[in-house]
Design a protein around this motif. Structure first.
Motif, short mmCIF file in Angstrom:
data_model
loop_
_atom_site.label_atom_id
_atom_site.label_comp_id
_atom_site.label_asym_id
_atom_site.label_seq_id
_atom_site.Cartn_x
_atom_site.Cartn_y
_atom_site.Cartn_z
N ALA A 270 4.50 11.01 -16.81
CA ALA A 270 3.48 10.00 -17.01
C ALA A 270 3.30 8.95 -18.14
O ALA A 270 2.97 8.32 -18.42
CB ALA A 270 2.12 11.40 -16.85
N ILE A 271 4.40 9.27 -18.94
CA ILE A 271 3.96 8.19 -20.52
C ILE A 271 5.67 7.49 -20.71
O ILE A 271 5.97 6.82 -20.90
CB ILE A 271 3.77 9.21 -21.75
N ASN A 272 5.88 6.98 -19.40
CA ASN A 272 7.26 6.46 -18.65
C ASN A 272 8.57 7.21 -20.14
O ASN A 272 9.48 5.91 -20.55
CB ASN A 272 7.00 4.96 -18.52
N ALA A 273 8.70 8.29 -19.98
CA ALA A 273 9.75 9.11 -20.46
C ALA A 273 10.72 10.04 -19.68
O ALA A 273 10.17 9.42 -18.96
CB ALA A 273 8.98 9.71 -21.33
N GLY A 274 11.68 10.07 -19.71
CA GLY A 274 12.68 10.57 -19.13
C GLY A 274 12.77 12.17 -20.31
O GLY A 274 13.08 12.64 -21.18
N THR A 275 13.31 13.54 -19.15
CA THR A 275 13.76 14.15 -20.01
C THR A 275 15.02 15.00 -18.78
O THR A 275 15.62 14.26 -17.42
CB THR A 275 12.99 15.43 -20.12
N CYS A 276 16.46 15.98 -19.18
CA CYS A 276 16.68 16.27 -18.49
C CYS A 276 17.00 18.21 -19.32
O CYS A 276 17.37 18.17 -20.01
CB CYS A 276 17.87 15.51 -18.69
N ALA A 277 17.13 18.38 -18.11
CA ALA A 277 16.20 20.14 -18.81
C ALA A 277 17.95 20.79 -18.68
O ALA A 277 18.92 20.93 -17.87
CB ALA A 277 16.27 21.12 -17.45
N ILE A 278 18.83 21.22 -19.38
CA ILE A 278 20.41 21.58 -19.81
C ILE A 278 19.54 23.43 -20.09
O ILE A 278 19.30 23.55 -21.12
CB ILE A 278 20.64 20.89 -21.37
N ALA A 279 20.30 24.32 -19.11
CA ALA A 279 21.05 25.18 -19.59
C ALA A 279 22.53 25.74 -20.11
O ALA A 279 22.41 27.44 -20.10
CB ALA A 279 20.31 26.59 -18.22
N ALA A 280 23.20 25.14 -20.08
CA ALA A 280 24.46 25.27 -20.00
C ALA A 280 24.18 24.71 -21.83
O ALA A 280 24.66 23.25 -21.45
CB ALA A 280 25.56 24.73 -18.94
N TYR A 281 24.90 25.28 -22.74
CA TYR A 281 24.86 24.70 -24.42
C TYR A 281 25.45 26.23 -25.08
O TYR A 281 25.32 27.51 -24.07
CB TYR A 281 23.64 24.94 -24.15
N ASN A 282 26.20 25.49 -26.24
CA ASN A 282 26.68 27.34 -27.37
C ASN A 282 26.08 27.89 -27.34
O ASN A 282 25.28 27.60 -28.53
CB ASN A 282 27.61 26.79 -28.19
#
Length: 68
Positions: free
Chosen positions: A30-42
């Motif tokens: 809606a605000i012309n932004a992006g995201t990326c879900a991340i489940a693999a992290y330390n």
């Protein structure tokens, strides 16, 4: 969650995290932004970065947000 759902709480937490992230994707669009879900992290490093104990509070999911 644990007091309400007992041993099923881990499933409810995962579902809630997914719902929150889905809404984050919609809000970003809606605000012309992006995201990326991340489940693999330390786990230990992320909990330390957020200054949480990793026992009573812990990182479940990450999703950076930025302009595209």
């Amino acid at each position: 969650m644990e007091w309400r759902y007992a041993e099923a709480s881990y499933k409810v937490i995962a579902l809630d995290a997914g719902h929150v992230c889905q809404n984050l994707y919609l809000a970003c669009e809606a605000i012309n932004a992006g995201t990326c879900a991340i489940a693999a992290y330390n786990q230990d490093l992320m909990d330390a970065l957020l200054d949480i104990d990793g026992e009573e509070e812990f990182t479940v999911y990450l999703a950076p947000v930025g302009k595209i």
